[in-house]
Write an enzyme that holds these catalytic residues in place. Structure first.
Site, PDB file in Angstrom:
ATOM      1  N   SER A 259      -4.511   2.525  -6.153  1.00  0.00           N
ATOM      2  CA  SER A 259      -3.676   1.833  -5.166  1.00  0.00           C
ATOM      3  C   SER A 259      -4.048   0.355  -5.174  1.00  0.00           C
ATOM      4  CB  SER A 259      -3.892   2.421  -3.768  1.00  0.00           C
ATOM      5  OG  SER A 259      -5.211   2.141  -3.326  1.00  0.00           O
ATOM      6  N   LYS A 260      -3.354  -0.428  -4.364  1.00  0.00           N
ATOM      7  CA  LYS A 260      -3.555  -1.879  -4.375  1.00  0.00           C
ATOM      8  C   LYS A 260      -4.973  -2.290  -3.971  1.00  0.00           C
ATOM      9  CE  LYS A 260       1.023  -3.784  -4.223  1.00  0.00           C
ATOM     10  NZ  LYS A 260       1.926  -4.760  -3.599  1.00  0.00           N
ATOM     11  N   ARG A 261      -5.671  -1.407  -3.251  1.00  0.00           N
ATOM     12  CA  ARG A 261      -7.033  -1.794  -2.848  1.00  0.00           C
ATOM     13  C   ARG A 261      -7.967  -1.860  -4.066  1.00  0.00           C
ATOM     14  NH1 ARG A 261      -6.971   3.496  -1.054  1.00  0.00           N
ATOM     15  NH2 ARG A 261      -8.528   4.886  -1.969  1.00  0.00           N
TER      16      ARG A 261
END
Length: 489
Positions: A259-261
């Site tokens: 994910s973007k994290r």
């Protein structure tokens, strides 16, 4: 099916950016088709009108073009089984849904949104048939006709088996069995007349003669729903290829779904971070597929030649940004110089603007060192502005330089360089090497102070000669004089 031409399809929904998971699916679909002499089809699945994002279709086209995944059929080039945009096929689906109603394999459902919401909030809905209690499944025929005649809004739902289990074969994961009680009577046609994603998918795959359905393993549990539709129509089942998850590394060393994290997860974001499309494609190909030979670097054509389904792994793949950076550095080093200069041009402009610079020399010093194109402005920023530096930089044991002899070296270098008319790298090189011999010092004793004065940095890409060549005569001499002045104070 063995005599059929292999046909795969990439069927994205235009709902935003191209995630690396979507890109890997497209890539594997392309590689499966091409490695087996088949066809790769592009279909735009826009039946979920509420989630459509303006410009998302262009993102799909641009991404496929940049990575070289050329489709054989699609909305832009047509083909035998068009149209290739689901909203343009809208009128196709209703007759198929109604056919299943007539055969007793589907039914009209008149439940209101309020009733369904209440059902989902209660435990009754969760415990019965995957979330829907099949309230309308056995309505009397007269009641159905009355509600239809009254114009009551409805959806069409598929009748799922309530007992037993459904088993299907996936070429990666083997035989998978799902208990039928877990399957909801899925909606085939929504109240706005649009088909659901699942229904349109099956109808279109059949009509477009898709032989291999390739998608993420998160769809494994949904596959019986698709198969029950194929069987309801009496259609041949496709070959299923489910791909392993792509995971990201967490700070604590654990992994979770990418994910973007974890960092950039979209193709365009990775390109903006300085990664080359070819490097991204090569790296993503190896996220879940293992080539038979011990190598990692493949062009797209080589991937198509070497790809085989039996090399796809069940195990989740971890997206490693350091590994992607390694791939990128390899691709940058192997680029023809003219290609590197073209790719690096926007980053050169950030530093030099419209100033004329010897780009060949710049490329020579940068290409072996750069791992991402975005590093370029940081590496060559000193060409734009001479950094403020300490005169202690001139002291170097290895080069045998100190504050006294650096003065002598710079004075001699300035006098020599001011006489150079043809400011080319080979000319500068020849003159400075000859000067070192004349001064009876090692090359490094002359070149260390020249490089420090020219760059104002201890560590630079390239040596003194290259830096002087790129700076140009006037700026180079100006900087050497600033260095000399610094040493005098």
């Amino acid at each position: 099916m063995q005599n059929q031409v292999v046909r795969t399809r990439f069927a994205p929904s235009p709902t935003g950016f191209m995630h690396v998971g979507n890109l890997r699916t497209a890539l594997y679909e392309y590689l499966i088709a091409k490695s087996m002499g088949g066809q790769f089809v592009l279909r735009i699945e826009d039946t979920d009108q509420e989630r459509l994002v303006e410009g998302a279709v262009d993102i799909i086209y641009n991404t496929l073009r940049k990575v070289g995944l050329q489709h054989d059929e699609g909305p832009d080039i047509g083909g035998e089984y068009g149209p290739y945009v689901q909203s343009l096929r809208k009128d196709l689906y209703k007759p198929y849904a109604e056919q299943l109603v007539e055969q007793g394999k589907a039914y009209y459902c008149f439940c209101t949104k309020e009733r369904l919401d209440a059902l989902h909030e209660s435990k009754d809905g969760e415990e019965s048939f995957g979330g829907y209690d099949r309230h309308c499944r056995d309505l009397p025929k007269e009641e159905v006709e009355r509600l239809l005649a009254a114009g009551t809004p409805y959806v069409i739902r598929q009748k799922m088996p309530v007992e037993g289990s459904t088993t299907f074969h996936d070429v990666v994961y083997g035989d998978i069995t799902i208990e039928n009680r877990e399957l909801e009577d899925q909606v085939l046609l929504k109240s706005d007349g649009y088909p659901t994603y699942n229904f349109a998918n099956v109808v279109d795959d059949h009509l477009m003669h898709i032989t291999h359905v390739v998608r993420g393993c998160e769809y494994l549990t949904s596959t019986p729903k698709y198969n029950l539709l194929y069987e309801a129509f009496g259609w041949a089942l496709p070959t299923y290829v489910h791909l392993p998850l792509i995971m990201g590394k967490n700070e604590d060393g654990s992994v979770s779904k990418l994910s973007k994290r974890h960092g950039a997860t979209g193709f365009e974001d990775l390109v903006k971070e300085g990664y080359l499309p070819e490097a991204i494609t090569n790296y993503i190909a190896l996220l879940g597929w293992c080539p038979k030979e011990n190598r990692e670097l493949f062009t797209l054509a080589e991937l198509a030649e070497h790809f085989s389904i039996d090399g796809i792994s069940k195990s989740p793949a971890v997206f490693d940004y350091d590994k992607l950076t390694w791939f990128n550095a390899e691709y940058i080093r192997n680029m023809p110089q003219a290609e590197f200069i073209a790719a690096a041009q926007p980053y050169f402009q950030q530093v030099f603007g419209d100033k004329q610079v010897n780009l060949e020399v710049l490329a020579t010093i940068l290409q072996p060192r750069v791992t991402k194109l975005t590093e370029i402005p940081g590496i060559i920023g000193f060409f734009q502005d001479l950094p403020d530096y300490d005169k202690e930089f001139f002291i170097n044991k290895k080069s045998k330089t100190n504050l006294e002899n650096s003065v002598t070296m710079l004075e001699a270098a300035i006098a020599e360089l001011e006489q150079v008319e043809d400011w080319q790298l080979d000319v500068i090189h020849e003159r400075l090497i000859a000067l070192a011999q004349q001064l009876e010092v090692k090359n490094g004793t002359l070149l260390w102070p020249v490089r420090i004065a020219a760059a104002g940095m201890l560590v630079t890409p390239g040596g003194a000669m290259e830096i002087l060549a790129i700076l140009g005569k006037d700026e180079a001499v100006r900087r050497l004089k600033i260095g000399l002045e610094k040493l005098h104070h």
